[in-house]
Design a protein around this motif. Structure first.
Motif, PDB file in Angstrom:
ATOM      1  N   TRP A  40       0.862  -1.179   0.000  1.00 27.69           N
ATOM      2  CA  TRP A  40       0.000   0.000   0.000  1.00 27.69           C
ATOM      3  C   TRP A  40       0.901   1.232   0.000  1.00 27.69           C
ATOM      4  N   ILE A  41       1.678   1.357  -1.069  1.00 32.56           N
ATOM      5  CA  ILE A  41       2.630   2.457  -1.239  1.00 32.56           C
ATOM      6  C   ILE A  41       2.526   2.910  -2.690  1.00 32.56           C
ATOM      7  N   PRO A  53       1.862   3.881   5.204  1.00 34.72           N
ATOM      8  CA  PRO A  53       2.338   2.883   4.233  1.00 34.72           C
ATOM      9  C   PRO A  53       2.469   1.527   4.916  1.00 34.72           C
ATOM     10  N   LEU A  54       2.068   0.490   4.211  1.00 34.16           N
ATOM     11  CA  LEU A  54       2.197  -0.844   4.792  1.00 34.16           C
ATOM     12  C   LEU A  54       2.329  -1.879   3.685  1.00 34.16           C
ATOM     13  N   SER A  55       2.827  -3.041   4.058  1.00 29.87           N
ATOM     14  CA  SER A  55       2.971  -4.171   3.140  1.00 29.87           C
ATOM     15  C   SER A  55       2.360  -5.398   3.790  1.00 29.87           C
ATOM     16  N   VAL A  56       1.675  -6.201   2.979  1.00 28.32           N
ATOM     17  CA  VAL A  56       1.041  -7.425   3.464  1.00 28.32           C
ATOM     18  C   VAL A  56       1.555  -8.584   2.622  1.00 28.32           C
ATOM     19  N   GLN A  97       1.791  -4.308  14.597  1.00 25.37           N
ATOM     20  CA  GLN A  97       2.086  -5.332  13.586  1.00 25.37           C
ATOM     21  C   GLN A  97       1.732  -6.721  14.099  1.00 25.37           C
ATOM     22  N   ARG A  98       2.142  -6.999  15.335  1.00 27.86           N
ATOM     23  CA  ARG A  98       1.893  -8.324  15.903  1.00 27.86           C
ATOM     24  C   ARG A  98       0.396  -8.590  16.056  1.00 27.86           C
ATOM     25  N   ILE A 154       4.341  -2.597   8.795  1.00 27.13           N
ATOM     26  CA  ILE A 154       3.845  -1.223   8.841  1.00 27.13           C
ATOM     27  C   ILE A 154       5.016  -0.263   8.704  1.00 27.13           C
ATOM     28  N   GLY A 155       4.843   0.758   7.866  1.00 33.71           N
ATOM     29  CA  GLY A 155       5.862   1.780   7.694  1.00 33.71           C
ATOM     30  C   GLY A 155       5.605   2.973   8.598  1.00 33.71           C
ATOM     31  N   THR A 156       6.391   4.025   8.427  1.00 34.10           N
ATOM     32  CA  THR A 156       6.257   5.247   9.224  1.00 34.10           C
ATOM     33  C   THR A 156       5.172   6.133   8.638  1.00 34.10           C
TER      34      THR A 156
END
Length: 531
Positions: free
Chosen positions: A340-341, A370-373, A428-429, A451-453
């Motif tokens: 999601w970036i 921003p995050l990645s899955v 995240q956990r 999860i990003g900043t």
């Protein structure tokens, strides 16, 4: 005497003329040619057609082969024509001028019984039909009656002209064959990685609602119906073959196919790469039992060969798949990273339309997260995913994107901006645990959430101000810790120096203390002596 001589001369001339007339019935046919016999007159005329099967006046069914032949003068005319020669690796087409008419359901004449083109009489007596024939001529030399048959080859057209419009019909047929590449066999090389899609132009039309004809005549043990990949048209039709595009495809090999009966279109083979499986969505076949159960209402999951989504995917490999009868949807079985970036796209490109999740925090800030899955699709569950969503990208954009965005919007509302930053690891956990069930519901395996900043747009400086304050606060905390440690270090330094100075004066102190003791002892001794 003059009269007698004149009569003698006339008799001699008459005899010579009679002999010459009799000799005019001799016909010599070279061995590389044939003679087509036309009977000009006789007791009877042909009642139907124009080939005289019973010695009537007209074209005779039998041809004269090489050698000397005698026919009655004036009654017979012999048309000399060449033998029909089909070169190696070429195909010849037959057009019959006489015979039974084609039925309304036919495009080409049947050769199931009448299939000997070198015996015109047998062809007609066995019910041979007029028009273009289903059977073709392979390489070789043939003695064919060109009054009954027209033979079309790539090099020339063999026929006996009968009328002005005759050649026009033949030329039209020849052009159609040429356009279809019909004078050469269908050759599919193994290096081309192609498959041949066959379209039949003769026979019964497909029933309403069907777009692909099923496979028929594939049993090699049945000589009545095995058509050897459409090379025997009558057997194909006898097996119940339909007109139209066929489900059966041609693979590597050489096929002598009548292009008036069937045309072949080449398509690339379907390749399933390593790390993916192919889910088949079939457009044809019977109505099979829905294997996904009564509670699952997302289309039909069926066994292989039926219409719908096949329950068994195609494993990595190369397949001669008929893409007109269905489609193969590639589903990755390796881990899929969805980002999601906006500025980044994963290797599978399912996330090219995704962007950061817009949040509203507990303290009313509006950062973008921003995050990645990382997800995984079990190859055995890939058909269920396609059955439900159609393809993986649609799954991502129409289901996973709103689901993940909504989850983290809810998370953002329960935390301040600073908590969102400081508790990222815990978020995240927790999110990885809580979202597993949601992904499992869609037959997906959630591997990890990263999860990003949180970021902000260029015009919004409030979040950056908070971050600067947070940085300053952290610097102050670090400075306090630094000063405390420096104070402790100074105290220890002072103690160390006192210890060092004391150590340096220890000898003098010891000597002075010993001197005092000595003097004290001496005084005590003198006092005792004085007493």
């Amino acid at each position: 005497m003059d009269l007698t001589f004149l009569l003698s001369v006339l008799a001699t001339v008459a005899l010579v003329v009679l002999v010459l007339f009799a000799l005019s019935g001799i016909r010599f046919i070279p061995n590389i040619q044939i003679g087509i016999v036309e009977k000009r007159f006789g007791r009877r005329s042909v009642k139907g057609g124009f080939i005289a099967l019973n010695k009537e006046a007209g074209y005779q069914p039998d041809v004269l082969r090489g050698g000397m032949h005698y026919l009655r003068p004036l009654q017979y005319v012999v048309h000399i024509k060449p033998l029909v020669t089909i070169p190696q690796g070429r195909i010849g087409y037959i057009f019959a001028r006489d015979g039974q008419p084609l039925s309304p359901m036919q495009v080409l004449a049947s050769n199931e019984k009448a299939n000997d083109f070198q015996d015109a009489a047998a062809f007609l007596r066995n019910g041979g039909q007029r028009g273009p024939q289903r059977q073709i001529l392979r390489e070789g030399t043939y003695a064919i009656n060109l009054a009954q048959f027209v033979v079309i080859t790539e090099e020339q057209i063999y026929y006996l002209p009968l009328g002005r419009d005759d050649r026009q019909v033949i030329d039209t047929m020849a052009r159609e064959i040429t356009e279809r590449g019909g004078f050469t066999p269908v050759v599919i090389k193994d290096s081309d990685d192609l498959a041949g899609i066959v379209t039949i132009h003769d026979g019964l039309s497909l029933p309403a609602g069907e777009i692909i004809a099923p496979i028929v005549g594939g049993d090699t043990s049945d000589p009545e119906t095995y058509h050897n990949n459409f090379q025997m048209p009558d057997r194909f039709l006898k097996a119940g073959g339909w007109r139209g595009r066929q489900l059966q495809v041609l693979v590597e090999g050489t096929y002598y196919i009548n292009r008036l009966f069937a045309t072949v279109q080449m398509i690339p083979k379907t390749v399933i790469e390593v790390g993916t499986v192919g889910v088949v969505v079939s457009y044809t076949g019977g109505v099979g039992e829905d294997l996904s159960g009564k509670e699952y209402r997302h289309g039909e999951l069926v066994t292989r060969g039926n219409r719908g989504v096949w329950s068994e995917p195609l494993l990595p490999g190369k397949y001669a798949f008929n893409t007109f009868a269905g489609k193969v949807v590639a589903v990755p079985t390796t881990n899929i990273i969805l980002k999601w970036i906006r500025s980044e796209v994963g290797s599978h490109k399912f996330d090219e339309n995704l962007s950061e999740v817009s949040l509203i925090t507990k303290d009313a800030f509006e950062p973008s997260l921003p995050l990645s899955v990382v997800i995984h699709i079990d190859y055995q569950k890939a058909p269920l995913v396609i059955q439900r969503f159609g393809d993986v990208k649609r799954l991502v954009e129409q289901t996973l994107d709103p689901m993940v965005s909504a989850y983290f919007k809810n998370v953002g509302q329960t935390r301040t901006l600073i908590q969102l930053i400081q508790e990222r690891s815990e978020i995240q956990r927790i999110s990885s645990q809580e979202m597993k069930d949601k992904f499992t519901h869609y037959n997906l395996e959630l591997e990890e959430v990263l999860i990003g900043t949180p970021t902000t747009s260029g015009v919004d400086v409030q979040i950056e101000t908070i971050l600067n304050q947070l940085r300053s606060r952290q610097i102050a905390v670090e400075q306090i810790e630094t000063y405390s440690r420096q104070e402790t270090a100074a105290a220890k330094e002072r103690s160390r120096r006192e210890t060092q100075a004391r150590a340096e004066q220890q000898r003098s102190i010891t000597e002075s203390e010993l001197s005092i003791i000595v003097q004290s002892n001496q005084g005590k001794a003198e006092y005792q002596r004085a007493v």
